[in-house]
Design an enzyme around this catalytic site. Sequence first.
Site, short mmCIF file in Angstrom:
data_model
loop_
_atom_site.label_atom_id
_atom_site.label_comp_id
_atom_site.label_asym_id
_atom_site.label_seq_id
_atom_site.Cartn_x
_atom_site.Cartn_y
_atom_site.Cartn_z
N THR A 14 31.14 -5.13 15.50
CA THR A 14 31.19 -6.13 13.85
C THR A 14 31.18 -7.23 14.92
O THR A 14 30.59 -9.10 14.92
CB THR A 14 31.83 -5.77 13.20
OG1 THR A 14 31.65 -5.19 12.49
CG2 THR A 14 32.15 -7.54 11.92
N ASP A 53 26.42 -0.92 17.16
CA ASP A 53 27.86 -0.58 16.48
C ASP A 53 28.40 0.81 16.18
O ASP A 53 27.77 1.98 16.69
CB ASP A 53 26.44 -0.47 14.44
CG ASP A 53 27.76 0.00 13.42
OD1 ASP A 53 28.23 0.95 13.50
OD2 ASP A 53 26.78 -1.12 12.70
N SER A 54 29.78 0.63 16.61
CA SER A 54 30.84 1.54 16.94
C SER A 54 30.04 3.15 15.59
O SER A 54 31.10 4.58 16.24
CB SER A 54 32.33 1.05 16.16
OG SER A 54 32.35 1.74 15.14
N THR A 85 34.95 -1.38 14.62
CA THR A 85 36.12 -1.15 13.57
C THR A 85 36.03 0.24 13.65
O THR A 85 37.30 1.22 13.77
CB THR A 85 36.97 -2.23 12.47
OG1 THR A 85 35.20 -1.61 11.71
CG2 THR A 85 37.11 -2.93 13.51
N ASP A 86 35.08 0.36 12.86
CA ASP A 86 34.70 1.72 12.89
C ASP A 86 35.14 2.95 13.15
O ASP A 86 36.43 4.21 12.45
CB ASP A 86 33.43 2.80 11.82
CG ASP A 86 32.90 1.11 10.96
OD1 ASP A 86 34.32 1.03 10.35
OD2 ASP A 86 31.25 1.09 10.22
N LYS A 156 41.94 2.76 11.31
CA LYS A 156 41.63 2.29 10.30
C LYS A 156 42.24 2.76 8.99
O LYS A 156 41.45 3.98 8.29
CB LYS A 156 40.39 2.25 10.10
CG LYS A 156 39.43 1.43 9.75
CD LYS A 156 37.91 0.78 9.73
CE LYS A 156 37.80 -0.64 9.16
NZ LYS A 156 36.14 -0.65 9.61
N TYR A 276 57.89 25.17 3.60
CA TYR A 276 57.47 26.13 2.76
C TYR A 276 56.50 27.89 3.20
O TYR A 276 56.40 27.62 4.45
CB TYR A 276 56.20 25.21 2.00
CG TYR A 276 56.82 24.31 1.26
CD1 TYR A 276 57.89 24.25 -0.15
CD2 TYR A 276 56.70 23.48 2.10
CE1 TYR A 276 57.94 23.51 -0.90
CE2 TYR A 276 57.95 22.05 1.35
CZ TYR A 276 58.36 21.79 0.14
OH TYR A 276 59.36 20.98 -0.78
#
Length: 330
Positions: A14, A53-54, A85-86, A156, A276
């Site tokens: 971006t 684009d990532s 960022t993705d 993220k 547990y």
Amino acid sequence: MATKKLLLLSTGGTIASVASNTGLAPGESGEDLVQTLHNLPYEIDVKDILSLDSSNIQPEEWRLMAEDIYQYRQDYDGIVISHGTDTMAYTAAMLTFMLQNIEIPVVLTGSQVPMSVLLSDAPRNLTLAFTAAAKLQPGIYLAFNGKVMRGCRAVKVRTTDFDAFESVNFPPVAEVTSDGFNIRTHRKSDNKPCQLNTKLDLNVSLIKLFPGFDPQIMLAMAKSGCHGFVIEGYGLGGMTFIRRNVAAVIGQLSRQNIPVVAASQCLYERSDLTKYEVGRQALLEGAISAHDMTSESAITKLMWALGQEMDLGQVKEFFATDVAGEVTLD
């Protein structure tokens, strides 16, 4: 004091995007990004290595970034990677394992809004990344919205807010305040030489457990060639063991030398399979605790471990080792 010499490796995202007929897409160069900044007290070189684009960043691109960092690490005081960022948290985590004992700071950053847009967060994020690359100790970092995080601890957590990333289960390494750039934490150096190792096994899967999940799917995946799993269990790492017996399937996979790492669906705090019954059943069957690792770090660590041809016992030992600050071990 000599001016710090820094390198920007531009990969798209971006931060470098422009409007097109098909939506925002990378279109600006690294030089375009740097020219937007003013009065940085550093000598900055730029190398455009990708324009993606990532969402399209995959292991092949991780290898390319790692190779370039390794090649140029002795020529610069620090390296900045501009990145979408993705998948940036995945890239930062994987570079942590591919470039263990890196001798300089390597800082990933990006933005929620393209650099060319008025009031974008890109200028301040990129300025922060260059500052971190000039001032921090060696390591892999992610810089965003006034915070610098260990790359192996960043996640993220927001899709549009400028505060898109958080440092999970470990405080930010540095923050920007009215007092300036404040370094909060340090990691002791192992003083070992950096070794580039990009061997990965991509035949792994990240599974989020949900009520009704049929663990037979995991056996089918293993039969089709899946070599390892990270399961996001409930709470402290609980796994179903009645009717759809996830724990029993983990045992079957373990006997086939296929590791199953147990993480938590909860973003914060740790998994603990000892507390547990629903965790102990999985532990007895061979589940490997991810402790307080992020899912991004757990899956990339597993890819890297299996890429070294580790057997099940070696993978367990590796996940009980803090390689670069990615896990807190009691």
